[in-house]
Design a protein around this motif. Structure first.
Motif, PDB file in Angstrom:
ATOM      1  N   UNK A  30       0.978  -1.310  -0.092  1.00 37.77           N
ATOM      2  CA  UNK A  30      -0.206  -0.188  -0.019  1.00 37.77           C
ATOM      3  C   UNK A  30       0.943   1.214   0.039  1.00 37.77           C
ATOM      4  N   UNK A  31       2.313   1.233   0.311  1.00 32.31           N
ATOM      5  CA  UNK A  31       3.004   2.406   0.452  1.00 32.31           C
ATOM      6  C   UNK A  31       3.484   2.514  -0.901  1.00 32.31           C
ATOM      7  N   UNK A  32       3.343   1.858  -1.967  1.00 30.96           N
ATOM      8  CA  UNK A  32       3.942   1.766  -3.257  1.00 30.96           C
ATOM      9  C   UNK A  32       3.293   3.052  -3.985  1.00 30.96           C
ATOM     10  N   UNK A  33       3.918   4.046  -4.587  1.00 34.53           N
ATOM     11  CA  UNK A  33       3.266   4.806  -5.513  1.00 34.53           C
ATOM     12  C   UNK A  33       2.450   4.333  -6.484  1.00 34.53           C
ATOM     13  N   UNK A  34       1.039   4.787  -6.330  1.00 29.84           N
ATOM     14  CA  UNK A  34       0.296   4.431  -7.519  1.00 29.84           C
ATOM     15  C   UNK A  34       0.554   4.954  -8.990  1.00 29.84           C
ATOM     16  N   UNK A  35       0.313   4.342 -10.016  1.00 28.14           N
ATOM     17  CA  UNK A  35       0.409   4.677 -11.233  1.00 28.14           C
ATOM     18  C   UNK A  35      -0.254   5.926 -11.648  1.00 28.14           C
ATOM     19  N   UNK A  36       0.578   7.148 -12.096  1.00 29.46           N
ATOM     20  CA  UNK A  36      -0.308   8.447 -12.652  1.00 29.46           C
ATOM     21  C   UNK A  36      -1.001   8.026 -13.889  1.00 29.46           C
ATOM     22  N   UNK A  37      -2.447   8.442 -13.786  1.00 24.56           N
ATOM     23  CA  UNK A  37      -3.163   8.172 -14.920  1.00 24.56           C
ATOM     24  C   UNK A  37      -3.594   9.561 -15.554  1.00 24.56           C
ATOM     25  N   UNK A  38      -3.572   9.711 -16.595  1.00 25.44           N
ATOM     26  CA  UNK A  38      -4.196  11.056 -17.111  1.00 25.44           C
ATOM     27  C   UNK A  38      -5.656  11.008 -17.192  1.00 25.44           C
ATOM     28  N   UNK A  39      -6.043  12.385 -17.132  1.00 26.99           N
ATOM     29  CA  UNK A  39      -7.601  12.379 -17.149  1.00 26.99           C
ATOM     30  C   UNK A  39      -8.011  12.456 -18.555  1.00 26.99           C
ATOM     31  N   UNK A  40      -8.954  11.513 -19.071  1.00 23.83           N
ATOM     32  CA  UNK A  40      -9.676  11.359 -20.295  1.00 23.83           C
ATOM     33  C   UNK A  40     -10.055  12.708 -20.929  1.00 23.83           C
ATOM     34  N   UNK A  41      -9.627  13.323 -22.108  1.00 23.39           N
ATOM     35  CA  UNK A  41     -10.015  14.273 -22.515  1.00 23.39           C
ATOM     36  C   UNK A  41     -11.133  14.154 -23.504  1.00 23.39           C
ATOM     37  N   UNK A  42     -11.752  15.088 -23.654  1.00 24.18           N
ATOM     38  CA  UNK A  42     -13.090  15.114 -24.689  1.00 24.18           C
ATOM     39  C   UNK A  42     -12.689  14.928 -26.216  1.00 24.18           C
ATOM     40  N   UNK A  43     -11.565  15.195 -26.293  1.00 28.19           N
ATOM     41  CA  UNK A  43     -11.237  15.108 -27.784  1.00 28.19           C
ATOM     42  C   UNK A  43      -9.643  14.722 -27.654  1.00 28.19           C
ATOM     43  N   UNK A  44      -8.998  14.065 -28.873  1.00 31.85           N
ATOM     44  CA  UNK A  44      -7.896  13.669 -29.055  1.00 31.85           C
ATOM     45  C   UNK A  44      -6.996  14.065 -30.239  1.00 31.85           C
ATOM     46  N   UNK A  45      -6.031  14.694 -30.291  1.00 33.35           N
ATOM     47  CA  UNK A  45      -5.313  15.271 -31.352  1.00 33.35           C
ATOM     48  C   UNK A  45      -4.876  14.132 -32.318  1.00 33.35           C
ATOM     49  N   UNK A  46      -4.576  13.173 -31.811  1.00 30.35           N
ATOM     50  CA  UNK A  46      -3.849  11.894 -32.468  1.00 30.35           C
ATOM     51  C   UNK A  46      -4.367  10.514 -32.035  1.00 30.35           C
ATOM     52  N   UNK A  47      -4.057   9.385 -32.752  1.00 28.76           N
ATOM     53  CA  UNK A  47      -4.163   8.256 -32.212  1.00 28.76           C
ATOM     54  C   UNK A  47      -3.254   7.688 -31.284  1.00 28.76           C
ATOM     55  N   UNK A  48      -1.896   8.676 -31.420  1.00 30.53           N
ATOM     56  CA  UNK A  48      -1.041   8.184 -30.685  1.00 30.53           C
ATOM     57  C   UNK A  48      -1.468   8.761 -29.019  1.00 30.53           C
ATOM     58  N   UNK A  49      -1.700   9.990 -28.983  1.00 26.77           N
ATOM     59  CA  UNK A  49      -2.547  10.577 -27.857  1.00 26.77           C
ATOM     60  C   UNK A  49      -3.503   9.768 -27.300  1.00 26.77           C
TER      61      UNK A  49
END
Length: 307
Positions: A30-49
């Motif tokens: 439980x002390x391990x730092x959790x994976x940082x997740x990005x907020x899902x945007x409403x739109x994406x500029x590319x398939x890579x994003x």
């Protein structure tokens, strides 16, 4: 151009590269730092994003499956004693055939993820002994199974991963695992050559999600996935759920599930419902379908006023 099967094989191999390097005891700490997740945007500029946002989410779901038993203070299965019957390297992976007691093989299926350890997971010192995650390939005869390890000489963190790589001395740990598995294969059945196999979860569903995610660029509607836009009657701003049905849903679903259901009533072309196993996704979707079938459109008399 590579065939669809070849591409799928590469995608599956990459996910196995990521997951099979994870340190199980680090994941459950439980002390391990959790994976940082990005907020899902409403739109994406590319398939890579798009990929950079959703790959970590799928991996987070995989991590939740692996550690669910520990979080509930139980394992998916009890540890089974095993001995190394064969050990070989093919491409980037090491494959090991483990012999088990009669009748124990039925507890394992293709794509099961197992913790292979020298000590039982709950034994004192287990996290300091030799251990690694492995993926079950299938049964070999009646009393043995074949598993896949990823024990690289030079472990590297994948861009989609969030830091669950094995110990800081991962290279040394993986080398020790390889050497010990090979030694135990040569000295089969001698004292000290045994291992413990503990089934943690099955990854079949996660792998399907991973493959579906990487198929997105080939979808004919991938532009709508990247940049969704309204294609609705502008006079309809939202749908209204019958109050008795909505009251019933609020009593039988938790807050996040109700939010998912009511948000879907708004005029958004795509709504994502995601969560680890056991969080009620299927139940939420069934409720959502009931709401959509019984709801009525709310008409905005000012046609130019679009939600």
């Amino acid at each position: 151009m590579a065939s669809s099967n070849e591409q799928n094989t590469r995608h599956v191999s990459r996910m196995q590269h990521i997951v099979l390097q994870w340190d199980y005891f680090k994941l459950t700490n439980k002390k391990t730092a959790k994976r940082k997740l990005r907020v899902v945007p409403e739109k994406f500029e590319s398939m890579e994003e798009y990929m950079s946002v959703f790959e970590p989410l799928v991996l987070e779901e995989c991590s939740a499956q692996l550690t669910r038993g520990e979080a509930q203070d139980e394992f998916c299965s009890v540890p089974h004693g095993a001995v190394v019957m064969d050990f070989e390297k093919a491409h980037d992976f090491h494959f090991t055939q483990f012999g088990l007691e009669a009748g124990k093989c039925k507890n394992y299926a293709e794509n099961d993820v197992v913790l292979v350890s020298k000590l039982k997971p709950r034994d004192s010192g287990a996290s300091k002994s030799l251990y690694s995650l492995a993926s079950v390939e299938g049964q070999e005869g009646t009393n043995s199974i074949r598993v896949r390890f990823f024990l690289p000489d030079d472990p590297k963190l994948d861009a989609a991963d969030g830091g669950n790589l094995h110990k800081a001395d991962a290279s040394t740990h993986f080398r020790s695992m390889r050497n010990r598995l090979q030694e135990d294969w040569k000295n089969e059945a001698k004292p000290g050559t045994g291992w413990w196999l503990t089934k943690l979860c099955n990854m079949s569903t996660i792998l399907r999600e991973w493959l579906a995610l990487h198929s997105a660029p080939t979808f004919p509607f991938h532009d709508l996935i990247l940049k969704p836009h309204l294609r609705f009657d502008p006079t309809i701003t939202r749908r209204i759920c019958p109050p008795p049905l909505l009251d019933s849903i609020k009593k039988t679903h938790n807050h996040s599930q109700v939010d998912a259901i009511t948000t879907a009533l708004e005029q958004h072309p795509i709504n994502l419902i995601q969560g680890p196993p056991g969080t009620g996704k299927t139940r939420t979707i069934l409720a959502l379908l009931s709401v959509l079938l019984q709801s009525q459109p709310a008409v905005n008399k000012q046609a130019g006023d679009v939600l």
